[in-house]
Design an enzyme around this catalytic site. Structure first.
Site, PDB file in Angstrom:
ATOM      1  CG  ASP A  16      -2.146   0.886   1.047  1.00 45.28           C
ATOM      2  OD1 ASP A  16      -2.354   1.407  -0.064  1.00 45.28           O
ATOM      3  OD2 ASP A  16      -2.895   1.065   2.032  1.00 45.28           O
ATOM      4  CG  HIS A  33       0.334   1.610  -9.423  1.00 49.34           C
ATOM      5  ND1 HIS A  33       0.072   1.383  -8.083  1.00 49.34           N
ATOM      6  CD2 HIS A  33      -0.763   2.268  -9.915  1.00 49.34           C
ATOM      7  CE1 HIS A  33      -1.121   1.888  -7.789  1.00 49.34           C
ATOM      8  NE2 HIS A  33      -1.640   2.437  -8.879  1.00 49.34           N
ATOM      9  CG  LEU A 127       9.497 -17.813  -2.857  1.00 49.52           C
ATOM     10  CD1 LEU A 127       9.271 -17.685  -1.356  1.00 49.52           C
ATOM     11  CD2 LEU A 127      10.069 -16.506  -3.418  1.00 49.52           C
TER      12      LEU A 127
HETATM   13  C1  IPE Z   1      -5.514  -2.752  -0.206  1.00 47.42           C
HETATM   14  O1  IPE Z   1      -5.091  -1.465  -0.539  1.00 47.42           O
HETATM   15  C2  IPE Z   1      -5.543  -3.617  -1.410  1.00 47.42           C
HETATM   16  C3  IPE Z   1      -4.250  -3.913  -2.015  1.00 47.42           C
HETATM   17  C4  IPE Z   1      -3.088  -3.599  -1.522  1.00 47.42           C
HETATM   18  C5  IPE Z   1      -4.302  -4.658  -3.242  1.00 47.42           C
HETATM   19  P1  IPE Z   1      -6.138  -0.280  -0.779  1.00 47.42           P
HETATM   20  O2  IPE Z   1      -5.338   0.953  -0.909  1.00 47.42           O
HETATM   21  O3  IPE Z   1      -7.048  -0.621  -1.876  1.00 47.42           O
HETATM   22  O4  IPE Z   1      -6.960  -0.326   0.597  1.00 47.42           O
HETATM   23  P2  IPE Z   1      -7.890   0.744   1.291  1.00 47.42           P
HETATM   24  O5  IPE Z   1      -8.908   1.158   0.292  1.00 47.42           O
HETATM   25  O6  IPE Z   1      -7.039   1.892   1.703  1.00 47.42           O
HETATM   26  O7  IPE Z   1      -8.450   0.013   2.467  1.00 47.42           O
HETATM   27  C1  IPE Z   2      -1.259   0.075  -3.479  1.00 47.94           C
HETATM   28  O1  IPE Z   2      -1.106   1.445  -3.536  1.00 47.94           O
HETATM   29  C2  IPE Z   2      -1.516  -0.559  -4.824  1.00 47.94           C
HETATM   30  C3  IPE Z   2      -2.881  -1.081  -4.999  1.00 47.94           C
HETATM   31  C4  IPE Z   2      -3.812  -1.089  -4.085  1.00 47.94           C
HETATM   32  C5  IPE Z   2      -3.206  -1.632  -6.296  1.00 47.94           C
HETATM   33  P1  IPE Z   2      -2.343   2.422  -3.648  1.00 47.94           P
HETATM   34  O2  IPE Z   2      -2.674   2.587  -5.098  1.00 47.94           O
HETATM   35  O3  IPE Z   2      -3.452   1.968  -2.788  1.00 47.94           O
HETATM   36  O4  IPE Z   2      -1.724   3.758  -3.101  1.00 47.94           O
HETATM   37  P2  IPE Z   2      -2.372   4.780  -2.079  1.00 47.94           P
HETATM   38  O5  IPE Z   2      -2.852   3.991  -0.903  1.00 47.94           O
HETATM   39  O6  IPE Z   2      -3.486   5.454  -2.803  1.00 47.94           O
HETATM   40  O7  IPE Z   2      -1.262   5.704  -1.724  1.00 47.94           O
HETATM   41 MG    MG Z   3      -3.988   2.311  -0.862  1.00 48.24          MG
END
Ligand code: IPE
Ligand code: IPE
Ligand code: MG
Length: 235
Positions: A16, A33, A127
């Site tokens: 995240d 990403h 792994l």
């Molecule tokens: C959780 O991250 C899902 C993944 C890492 C794939 P999100 O960024 O989508 O989660 P919320 O919305 O903050 O809970």
């Molecule tokens: C995690 O980073 C990647 C996915 C959930 C696909 P985010 O895209 O949720 O990034 P933030 O949380 O908005 O910073």
């Molecule tokens: Mg996120």
């Protein structure tokens, strides 16, 4: 860097903070990403080096389908490309690669890439690396319940024990996570492996996913190593 003092059998990571990492640099979310793929590679390499048996990544949740189409398309495209790019590394280190989740929602192109790499690495003995894609914990419990309900009609003796139920989850055959790491400072589970995380140790770090590399991974495992896992029992 040494090997962590205690190695979990299965480590799972909620990746995240990619969007915030990019925004803090004045860049588009997708840039985060792209950089995040490098972190996946770093964690995979460290897992191979330290002899971790299972490493899994929450890459795209059922809820993430709500994001703008452009971001979803970029993410899916990026995932296909990253899998292709890592395929030689999987083979070189005998990594078994798996994707778990609602595969029906993925494109035909991505599904064929996934099938090809999963089949080619299925017999690898190093792994096991799992990508949770279009996955949610509630979805998993529901799809398991539907399949089990049908099987119960034909075979009522099957019953509904914990062991039977777990065999219907997409994680059948994979040990429950010992350690769950979530980056970016968020302290929630976001509908991830609700059944399987029943006794998992959680480590939350403020590090954003694109900055989560070997050093941060090492520190998270060391925190896990210091925990006392009692499973409801007494010492
Ligand atoms: C959780 O991250 C899902 C993944 C890492 C794939 P999100 O960024 O989508 O989660 P919320 O919305 O903050 O809970
Ligand atoms: C995690 O980073 C990647 C996915 C959930 C696909 P985010 O895209 O949720 O990034 P933030 O949380 O908005 O910073
Ligand atoms: Mg996120």
């Amino acid at each position: 860097m040494n090997r962590p003092s205690k190695i979990p059998r299965h480590v799972t990571l909620i990746m995240d903070g990619n969007g915030r990492w990019a925004a803090s640099r004045g860049k588009e979310r997708v840039f985060g990403h792209f950089e995040g793929v490098e972190s996946v590679r770093a964690v995979m390499e460290a897992s191979v080096e330290w002899g971790i048996e299972y490493v899994s990544f929450f890459a795209f949740s059922e809820e993430n389908w709500k994001r703008p189409v452009a971001e979803v398309t970029t993410l899916m495209d990026l995932m296909g490309k990253a899998m292709e790019a890592e395929f030689p590394t999987f083979q070189a280190h005998s990594v078994r690669f798996m994707v778990l989740g609602d595969r029906e929602r993925l494109s035909g192109k991505l599904n064929s890439t996934i099938d090809r790499i999963m089949q080619a690495t299925a017999a690898n003995t190093g792994l096991t690396m799992i990508l949770f894609l279009s996955y949610s914990g509630k979805w998993d419990i529901l799809q398991a319940s539907r399949k089990l309900a049908l099987d119960l009609i034909n075979n009522p003796t099957l019953g509904i024990s914990e062991e039977t139920f777990a065999r219907y989850l997409v994680t059948d055959g994979i040990p429950d996570p010992d350690l769950m790491i979530r980056t970016s400072g968020e302290k929630r589970i976001s509908n991830y492996m609700l059944w399987q995380n029943a006794y998992t140790e959680f480590v939350f770090t403020d590090v954003m996913w694109p900055d989560f590399r070997k050093e941060a991974f090492f520190r998270a495992i060391e925190e896990y190593a210091s925990r006392d896992r009692r499973f409801g029992n007494v010492k």
